[in-house]
Design a protein around this motif. Structure first.
Motif, PDB file in Angstrom:
ATOM      1  N   MET A  34      -3.058  -4.211   6.329  1.00 56.82           N
ATOM      2  CA  MET A  34      -3.317  -3.624   4.769  1.00 56.82           C
ATOM      3  C   MET A  34      -3.858  -4.782   4.208  1.00 56.82           C
ATOM      4  SD  MET A  34       0.913  -2.072   5.081  1.00 56.82           S
ATOM      5  CE  MET A  34       1.132  -2.625   6.475  1.00 56.82           C
ATOM      6  N   LEU A  35      -5.058  -3.660   3.147  1.00 61.65           N
ATOM      7  CA  LEU A  35      -5.284  -4.473   2.275  1.00 61.65           C
ATOM      8  C   LEU A  35      -5.417  -3.764   0.691  1.00 61.65           C
ATOM      9  CD1 LEU A  35      -7.298  -6.365   0.444  1.00 61.65           C
ATOM     10  CD2 LEU A  35      -9.411  -5.545   1.417  1.00 61.65           C
ATOM     11  N   THR A  36      -4.610  -3.801   0.080  1.00 62.28           N
ATOM     12  CA  THR A  36      -4.753  -2.929  -0.938  1.00 62.28           C
ATOM     13  C   THR A  36      -6.153  -4.338  -1.965  1.00 62.28           C
ATOM     14  OG1 THR A  36      -2.612  -2.618  -1.204  1.00 62.28           O
ATOM     15  CG2 THR A  36      -3.786  -1.996  -2.804  1.00 62.28           C
ATOM     16  N   GLY A  39      -6.878  -1.841  -6.070  1.00 57.10           N
ATOM     17  CA  GLY A  39      -5.737  -0.769  -6.225  1.00 57.10           C
ATOM     18  C   GLY A  39      -6.450   0.261  -4.785  1.00 57.10           C
ATOM     19  N   GLN A  41      -7.106   1.092  -0.927  1.00 54.52           N
ATOM     20  CA  GLN A  41      -5.439   1.184  -0.458  1.00 54.52           C
ATOM     21  C   GLN A  41      -6.245   0.860   1.091  1.00 54.52           C
ATOM     22  OE1 GLN A  41      -2.590   3.492  -0.067  1.00 54.52           O
ATOM     23  NE2 GLN A  41      -1.714   1.979  -1.292  1.00 54.52           N
ATOM     24  N   GLN A  99      -3.326 -13.149  -6.121  1.00 55.15           N
ATOM     25  CA  GLN A  99      -3.766 -12.430  -4.149  1.00 55.15           C
ATOM     26  C   GLN A  99      -2.497 -12.522  -3.977  1.00 55.15           C
ATOM     27  OE1 GLN A  99      -7.335 -12.879  -2.259  1.00 55.15           O
ATOM     28  NE2 GLN A  99      -6.950 -11.762  -0.935  1.00 55.15           N
ATOM     29  N   MET A 100      -2.324 -11.753  -3.149  1.00 59.86           N
ATOM     30  CA  MET A 100      -0.633 -11.976  -2.177  1.00 59.86           C
ATOM     31  C   MET A 100      -1.017 -11.537  -0.787  1.00 59.86           C
ATOM     32  SD  MET A 100       2.390  -9.413  -2.411  1.00 59.86           S
ATOM     33  CE  MET A 100       1.761  -9.732  -0.712  1.00 59.86           C
ATOM     34  N   HIS A 102       0.889 -11.551   3.720  1.00 60.75           N
ATOM     35  CA  HIS A 102       1.886 -11.709   3.810  1.00 60.75           C
ATOM     36  C   HIS A 102       1.395 -11.909   5.066  1.00 60.75           C
ATOM     37  CE1 HIS A 102       5.912  -9.872   5.609  1.00 60.75           C
ATOM     38  NE2 HIS A 102       6.016 -10.423   6.340  1.00 60.75           N
ATOM     39  N   TRP A 114      -0.891  -9.054   7.500  1.00 57.10           N
ATOM     40  CA  TRP A 114      -0.388  -8.757   7.813  1.00 57.10           C
ATOM     41  C   TRP A 114      -0.597  -7.603   6.409  1.00 57.10           C
ATOM     42  CZ3 TRP A 114       0.553  -5.300  11.583  1.00 57.10           C
ATOM     43  CH2 TRP A 114       1.463  -3.658  10.759  1.00 57.10           C
ATOM     44  N   ASN A 115      -0.360  -8.019   4.865  1.00 54.28           N
ATOM     45  CA  ASN A 115      -0.047  -7.458   4.127  1.00 54.28           C
ATOM     46  C   ASN A 115      -1.738  -8.402   3.123  1.00 54.28           C
ATOM     47  OD1 ASN A 115       3.017  -7.140   4.564  1.00 54.28           O
ATOM     48  ND2 ASN A 115       1.808  -5.050   3.852  1.00 54.28           N
ATOM     49  N   ASP A 116      -1.927  -7.592   2.540  1.00 55.63           N
ATOM     50  CA  ASP A 116      -3.289  -8.033   1.273  1.00 55.63           C
ATOM     51  C   ASP A 116      -3.142  -7.609   0.245  1.00 55.63           C
ATOM     52  OD1 ASP A 116      -4.800 -10.051  -0.092  1.00 55.63           O
ATOM     53  OD2 ASP A 116      -6.565  -9.378   1.514  1.00 55.63           O
ATOM     54  N   ILE A 117      -2.693  -7.904  -1.135  1.00 62.50           N
ATOM     55  CA  ILE A 117      -3.554  -7.241  -2.085  1.00 62.50           C
ATOM     56  C   ILE A 117      -3.957  -8.145  -3.437  1.00 62.50           C
ATOM     57  CG2 ILE A 117      -2.402  -6.190  -4.326  1.00 62.50           C
ATOM     58  CD1 ILE A 117       0.469  -5.592  -2.611  1.00 62.50           C
ATOM     59  N   PHE A 118      -5.020  -7.305  -4.016  1.00 66.04           N
ATOM     60  CA  PHE A 118      -5.686  -8.698  -4.275  1.00 66.04           C
ATOM     61  C   PHE A 118      -5.905  -7.830  -5.586  1.00 66.04           C
ATOM     62  CE2 PHE A 118     -10.184  -9.417  -6.632  1.00 66.04           C
ATOM     63  CZ  PHE A 118     -10.012 -10.521  -6.301  1.00 66.04           C
ATOM     64  N   ARG A 119      -6.136  -8.479  -7.290  1.00 71.86           N
ATOM     65  CA  ARG A 119      -5.839  -8.128  -7.927  1.00 71.86           C
ATOM     66  C   ARG A 119      -7.352  -8.911  -9.619  1.00 71.86           C
ATOM     67  NH1 ARG A 119      -5.651  -2.510 -10.243  1.00 71.86           N
ATOM     68  NH2 ARG A 119      -4.586  -1.752  -8.396  1.00 71.86           N
TER      69      ARG A 119
END
Lengths: 123, 123
Positions: A34-36, A39, A41, A99-100, A102, A114-119
């Motif tokens: 998953m990438l957010t 905002g 997804q 950015q985080m 997992h 597995w997880n990727d969140i970017f702002r």
């Protein structure tokens, strides 16, 4: 390899790949990844790389300011938290971002995202 | 409750508690919980709250700019990524921050914080 060294090596590999050969990032994600992104997804390696390669800039350079990591408790997973600057070609000022990731170990002894969140951190 | 609503409710509860009754944050962590605060690693509910209550400011107010969440794959866990501003009493300018939480469900139907990484975003 200790977690701090491993997360720094991952981060260096990720952004070097991003800045020099973005389509190769596909190898770091899997179908359930998953990438957010700002905002939005997105799920799955192919969709994620389609998104990342269609961003409205060609040349960029990430500079890393901080890398923090913790074990996530999920199958040997690791959480990696990054802050840094993103310099786009032709732009005077760099953009700050956080950015985080997992990371989950693979049977081959590597890790995938597995997880990727970017702002972006707007000033 | 959908994940976005749940993570927003958690974030609101967390920062309201931080800004009004910091010692009560202890209830949101457990013995194995981890906090990395500006690079300093702390483990366990009691140590975490000792750190948070000994920060060199008494009054503060967090304003949330963005909240992103994803399922972490760990026992129904959820990753929550926050950006916002931290206003300290008597200071003219707010500090920008980014923070991530890994929430794990409790048998009672609530969530606790397993991972917590906090960074100020210096301009």
């Amino acid at each position: 390899m200790d977690p701090n060294a491993l997360s720094k090596a991952f981060v260096e590999h990720y952004y070097t790949t991003f800045d020099t050969n973005r389509p190769n990032l596909a190898a770091l994600y899997q179908d359930g990844s998953m990438l957010t992104f700002e905002g939005q997804q997105i799920m799955g390696s192919q969709n994620i790389v389609t998104k990342l390669t269609s961003l409205p800039f060609q040349q960029c350079h990430h500079s890393i300011t901080t890398v923090d990591c913790q074990p996530s408790g999920a199958n040997g997973g690791m959480l990696v938290f990054v802050s840094g600057n993103l310099q786009l070609a032709g732009e005077q000022h760099a953009l700050k971002f956080s950015q985080m990731f997992h990371l989950i170990p693979t049977p081959q002894g590597s890790y995938y995202v597995w997880n990727d969140i970017f702002r972006l951190n707007y000033a």
